[in-house]
Write a protein that holds these residues in place. Structure first.
Motif, PDB file in Angstrom:
ATOM      1  N   GLN A   6       0.953  -0.981   0.279  1.00  0.00           N
ATOM      2  CA  GLN A   6      -0.112  -0.208  -0.170  1.00  0.00           C
ATOM      3  C   GLN A   6       1.112   1.024  -0.143  1.00  0.00           C
ATOM      4  O   GLN A   6       1.924   1.290   0.770  1.00  0.00           O
ATOM      5  N   LYS A   7       0.992   2.218  -0.862  1.00  0.00           N
ATOM      6  CA  LYS A   7       1.571   3.180  -1.421  1.00  0.00           C
ATOM      7  C   LYS A   7       0.334   4.943  -0.872  1.00  0.00           C
ATOM      8  O   LYS A   7      -0.432   4.895  -1.422  1.00  0.00           O
ATOM      9  N   PHE A   8       0.923   5.341   0.347  1.00  0.00           N
ATOM     10  CA  PHE A   8      -0.549   6.332   0.739  1.00  0.00           C
ATOM     11  C   PHE A   8       0.600   7.450   0.068  1.00  0.00           C
ATOM     12  O   PHE A   8       2.503   7.947   0.898  1.00  0.00           O
ATOM     13  N   GLY A   9       0.141   8.513  -0.435  1.00  0.00           N
ATOM     14  CA  GLY A   9       0.805   9.679  -0.684  1.00  0.00           C
ATOM     15  C   GLY A   9       1.016  11.064  -0.023  1.00  0.00           C
ATOM     16  O   GLY A   9       0.498  11.135   1.632  1.00  0.00           O
ATOM     17  N   GLY A  10       1.464  11.976  -0.205  1.00  0.00           N
ATOM     18  CA  GLY A  10       1.616  13.261   0.325  1.00  0.00           C
ATOM     19  C   GLY A  10       0.330  13.795   1.648  1.00  0.00           C
ATOM     20  O   GLY A  10       0.175  14.087   2.430  1.00  0.00           O
ATOM     21  N   THR A  11      -0.687  13.749   0.507  1.00  0.00           N
ATOM     22  CA  THR A  11      -2.097  14.438   0.586  1.00  0.00           C
ATOM     23  C   THR A  11      -2.591  13.424   1.814  1.00  0.00           C
ATOM     24  O   THR A  11      -3.129  13.803   2.600  1.00  0.00           O
ATOM     25  N   GLY A  44       1.826  15.888   3.026  1.00  0.00           N
ATOM     26  CA  GLY A  44       1.670  17.496   2.464  1.00  0.00           C
ATOM     27  C   GLY A  44       2.316  17.729   1.130  1.00  0.00           C
ATOM     28  O   GLY A  44       2.999  16.803   0.997  1.00  0.00           O
ATOM     29  N   ARG A  45       1.538  18.463  -0.011  1.00  0.00           N
ATOM     30  CA  ARG A  45       1.935  19.271  -1.044  1.00  0.00           C
ATOM     31  C   ARG A  45       2.578  20.756  -0.354  1.00  0.00           C
ATOM     32  O   ARG A  45       3.239  20.631   0.325  1.00  0.00           O
ATOM     33  N   LYS A  46       3.505  21.027  -1.774  1.00  0.00           N
ATOM     34  CA  LYS A  46       4.078  22.295  -1.712  1.00  0.00           C
ATOM     35  C   LYS A  46       3.157  23.278  -0.533  1.00  0.00           C
ATOM     36  O   LYS A  46       3.140  23.065  -0.455  1.00  0.00           O
ATOM     37  N   ILE A 176      -2.592   2.155  -5.116  1.00  0.00           N
ATOM     38  CA  ILE A 176      -1.678   3.962  -4.672  1.00  0.00           C
ATOM     39  C   ILE A 176      -2.727   4.609  -3.998  1.00  0.00           C
ATOM     40  O   ILE A 176      -3.756   4.333  -4.968  1.00  0.00           O
ATOM     41  N   TYR A 177      -2.767   4.749  -3.228  1.00  0.00           N
ATOM     42  CA  TYR A 177      -3.897   5.610  -2.288  1.00  0.00           C
ATOM     43  C   TYR A 177      -3.542   6.734  -2.778  1.00  0.00           C
ATOM     44  O   TYR A 177      -1.857   7.698  -1.788  1.00  0.00           O
ATOM     45  N   THR A 178      -4.521   7.887  -2.717  1.00  0.00           N
ATOM     46  CA  THR A 178      -3.703   9.896  -3.228  1.00  0.00           C
ATOM     47  C   THR A 178      -5.053  10.051  -2.589  1.00  0.00           C
ATOM     48  O   THR A 178      -6.493   9.644  -2.328  1.00  0.00           O
ATOM     49  N   ASP A 179      -5.721  10.933  -3.392  1.00  0.00           N
ATOM     50  CA  ASP A 179      -6.458  12.310  -2.593  1.00  0.00           C
ATOM     51  C   ASP A 179      -7.754  12.411  -4.816  1.00  0.00           C
ATOM     52  O   ASP A 179      -8.248  13.081  -3.971  1.00  0.00           O
ATOM     53  N   VAL A 180      -7.858  11.117  -5.446  1.00  0.00           N
ATOM     54  CA  VAL A 180      -8.387  11.183  -6.152  1.00  0.00           C
ATOM     55  C   VAL A 180      -8.731  10.222  -6.963  1.00  0.00           C
ATOM     56  O   VAL A 180      -8.173   9.099  -6.451  1.00  0.00           O
ATOM     57  N   ASN A 181     -10.351   9.367  -6.811  1.00  0.00           N
ATOM     58  CA  ASN A 181     -10.886   8.451  -6.963  1.00  0.00           C
ATOM     59  C   ASN A 181     -10.762   6.781  -8.130  1.00  0.00           C
ATOM     60  O   ASN A 181     -11.219   6.791  -8.645  1.00  0.00           O
ATOM     61  N   GLY A 182      -9.238   7.368  -8.081  1.00  0.00           N
ATOM     62  CA  GLY A 182      -9.131   6.894  -9.150  1.00  0.00           C
ATOM     63  C   GLY A 182      -8.217   7.259 -10.304  1.00  0.00           C
ATOM     64  O   GLY A 182      -7.520   8.782 -10.618  1.00  0.00           O
ATOM     65  N   ILE A 183      -7.485   6.843 -11.482  1.00  0.00           N
ATOM     66  CA  ILE A 183      -7.233   7.319 -13.000  1.00  0.00           C
ATOM     67  C   ILE A 183      -8.285   8.075 -13.765  1.00  0.00           C
ATOM     68  O   ILE A 183      -9.441   6.853 -14.041  1.00  0.00           O
ATOM     69  N   LEU A 184      -8.493   8.787 -14.017  1.00  0.00           N
ATOM     70  CA  LEU A 184      -9.939  10.040 -14.098  1.00  0.00           C
ATOM     71  C   LEU A 184      -9.313   9.965 -15.692  1.00  0.00           C
ATOM     72  O   LEU A 184      -8.462  10.121 -16.493  1.00  0.00           O
ATOM     73  N   ALA A 186      -9.214  12.235 -17.154  1.00  0.00           N
ATOM     74  CA  ALA A 186      -9.211  13.869 -16.899  1.00  0.00           C
ATOM     75  C   ALA A 186      -8.328  14.256 -15.831  1.00  0.00           C
ATOM     76  O   ALA A 186      -8.873  13.681 -14.875  1.00  0.00           O
ATOM     77  N   ASP A 187      -7.484  15.318 -15.204  1.00  0.00           N
ATOM     78  CA  ASP A 187      -6.670  16.016 -14.431  1.00  0.00           C
ATOM     79  C   ASP A 187      -8.504  16.643 -14.107  1.00  0.00           C
ATOM     80  O   ASP A 187      -8.531  17.836 -14.570  1.00  0.00           O
ATOM     81  N   PRO A 188      -9.109  15.793 -13.131  1.00  0.00           N
ATOM     82  CA  PRO A 188     -10.445  16.912 -12.388  1.00  0.00           C
ATOM     83  C   PRO A 188      -9.417  18.366 -11.553  1.00  0.00           C
ATOM     84  O   PRO A 188     -10.736  19.223 -12.032  1.00  0.00           O
ATOM     85  N   ARG A 189      -8.863  18.740 -11.230  1.00  0.00           N
ATOM     86  CA  ARG A 189      -8.466  20.140 -11.363  1.00  0.00           C
ATOM     87  C   ARG A 189      -9.034  21.149 -12.805  1.00  0.00           C
ATOM     88  O   ARG A 189      -9.794  22.141 -11.882  1.00  0.00           O
ATOM     89  N   ILE A 190      -8.768  20.462 -13.430  1.00  0.00           N
ATOM     90  CA  ILE A 190      -9.504  21.314 -14.746  1.00  0.00           C
ATOM     91  C   ILE A 190     -10.883  20.840 -15.493  1.00  0.00           C
ATOM     92  O   ILE A 190     -11.612  21.543 -15.820  1.00  0.00           O
ATOM     93  N   ALA A 213      -0.714  13.447 -17.122  1.00  0.00           N
ATOM     94  CA  ALA A 213      -1.377  12.389 -16.226  1.00  0.00           C
ATOM     95  C   ALA A 213      -0.684  12.494 -15.277  1.00  0.00           C
ATOM     96  O   ALA A 213      -0.022  11.458 -14.935  1.00  0.00           O
ATOM     97  N   LYS A 214      -0.926  13.339 -14.387  1.00  0.00           N
ATOM     98  CA  LYS A 214       0.649  13.219 -12.893  1.00  0.00           C
ATOM     99  C   LYS A 214      -0.203  12.442 -11.424  1.00  0.00           C
ATOM    100  O   LYS A 214       0.597  12.503 -10.604  1.00  0.00           O
ATOM    101  N   VAL A 215      -0.938  11.663 -11.545  1.00  0.00           N
ATOM    102  CA  VAL A 215      -1.652  10.275 -10.579  1.00  0.00           C
ATOM    103  C   VAL A 215      -0.930   9.738 -10.140  1.00  0.00           C
ATOM    104  O   VAL A 215      -0.910   9.189  -9.401  1.00  0.00           O
ATOM    105  N   ILE A 216      -0.071   9.235 -11.467  1.00  0.00           N
ATOM    106  CA  ILE A 216       1.196   7.977 -11.534  1.00  0.00           C
ATOM    107  C   ILE A 216       2.515   8.186 -12.342  1.00  0.00           C
ATOM    108  O   ILE A 216       1.990   8.405 -13.061  1.00  0.00           O
TER     109      ILE A 216
END
Ligand code: ADP
Ligand code: MG
Length: 404
Positions: A6-11, A44-46, A176-184, A186-190, A213-216
């Protein structure tokens, strides 16, 4: 004992509430009798206190004097903080756990500090702890040279640590655990209505990751693919199962991807388009231009060569240098700064007529000029102005009904 990484990202690690959820995901899988290896990123992030970028702030104003070996010592701190913190949380819940550095976990790398390559993973120590029933927490992003020096693996390094450990340990899966529900799609920020993909092939995701796609990280996907370890990309903040990345072999999975021509859209911003005309400068324009770029280590992309000249892109930060070099050898380059490369990706688009027509249609409807385009059998790229990028991504996403 089946092993799960299990990998947990910064957020996923940056707040006490998020860490509470991390513990829940660990407990759930532990109750399924998995041997667990938990790879952690810096919190965390930047801008946040222990993020890697913040750590770099301690040396940023001191000039460039710090050797990359010592720089890696600083860069590796964020993951160490995360690993010890998570280990203490697990122990406070009476879950036996141990925290290991990359080196402690047997991750041996070459000595290219800042972008080290993994040579080998000596798994005995991890295996010993797993056999003792412990959750093994490992710092992502770092390894150690044969000499015992700490190294870091470069951008996306924690993803790479996780899949490399998964491969070495013959894990059943890497999550890979992150802050979005998988590989989307498109980038959900846009693109607000981007939708998680259920199943995708390794090659397609690798391609999407390379195209922005910066998710992975693409390197992480390659390692998983070579070892045929399935990946799941999912959110720490929900119970959704996210996206499964695998060899599309079984019929049910194949059915899920079969009718899909276009899988998603991705983008890279901050590029400059450079046009060079053949009538100026020396003969053999292409030869001179690309030799000069290579000699000065400027990476070029989106290359179109025609009898009348050459057009290509460089990153904005290399643009000034590229132009100076071209002028010095006698060309009068035309540069368009602030462009973005927008890609439409789909393993199923090969041989399907009309995809380019629909792309042009989508962008024309929005009045977005296409500065350049290119294609392969799985991707069509268009270059647009950065100010048009979000509009282009949304228009293409809608045109191919990716929200459905
Ligand atoms: P972590 O710290 O967990 O590694 P990252 O920031 O590296 O997280 O990756 C997650 C982010 O990737 C998301 O918040 C999202 O904005 C971005 N992203 C870009 N493209 C995609 C995509 N196609 N699918 C999902 N996320 C994407
Ligand atoms: Mg990441």
């Amino acid at each position: 004992m089946p092993i799960l990484v299990q990998k947990f990202g910064g957020t996923s690690l940056s707040t006490p509430e998020a860490r509470e959820l991390v513990i829940k995901h660990i407990e759930r899988e532990r109750s399924q009798q998995y041997g667990l290896v938990v790879v952690v990123s810096a919190m965390g992030r930047k801008g946040e206190p222990y993020a890697t970028d913040t750590l770099l702030g301690f040396i940023r104003d001191n000039g460039d004097s710090l050797p990359s070996r010592e720089r890696d010592l600083l860069l590796g701190c964020g993951e160490i903080i995360s690993a010890a913190t998570l280990c203490s949380l697990l122990q406070s819940r009476s879950i036996p756990a141990v925290a290991l550095t990359g080196g402690g976990a047997g991750m041996i790398t070459d000595n290219q500090f800042g972008r080290a390559r993994i040579l080998e993973i000596r798994t005995e120590k991890i295996e010993r702890h797993l056999n003792e029933g412990k959750v093994v927490v490992v710092t992502g992003f770092q390894g150690v040279t044969e000499d015992g020096d700490l190294t870091t693996l470069g951008r996306g390094g924690s993803d790479t640590s996780a899949t490399a450990l998964g491969a070495a340990l013959h894990a059943e899966r890497v999550d890979i655990y992150t802050d979005v529900n998988g590989i989307l799609t498109a980038d959900p920020r846009i693109v607000e209505d981007a939708r998680p993909l259920t199943v995708v092939g390794y090659a397609e995701i690798c391609n999407m990751a390379r195209l922005g796609a910066k998710v992975i990280h693409p390197r992480a996907v390659e390692i998983a693919q070579q070892a045929r370890v399935p990946l799941r990309v999912r959110s720490t903040f929900s119970e959704d199962e996210g996206t499964l990345v695998t060899d599309i072999t079984d019929a049910r999975q194949a059915a899920l991807v079969k009718d899909r021509h276009v899988t998603g859209v991705a983008h890279v911003s901050g590029v400059t388009q450079i046009t060079v005309h053949a009538q100026e400068g020396p003969a053999d324009v292409q030869l001179h231009v690309f030799q000069a770029m290579a000699k000065h280590q400027i990476s070029v992309d989106f290359i179109n060569v025609t009898p009348s000249g050459a057009v290509y892109t460089v990153f904005d930060e290399d643009a000034e240098r590229a132009i100076t070099i071209l002028r010095a050898i006698g060309f009068a380059p035309v540069a368009v700064r602030g462009c973005a490369k927008v890609s439409v990706i789909g393993g199923g688009m090969n041989g399907v007529p009309g995809i380019m027509a629909r792309i042009v249609e989508a962008l024309t409807e929005q009045g977005i000029p296409i500065l350049q385009s290119a294609d392969s059998n799985t991707t069509i790229w268009v270059l647009v102005r950065e100010s048009d990028m979000a509009g282009a991504l949304r228009a293409l996403h809608a045109k191919f009904a990716l929200h459905e």
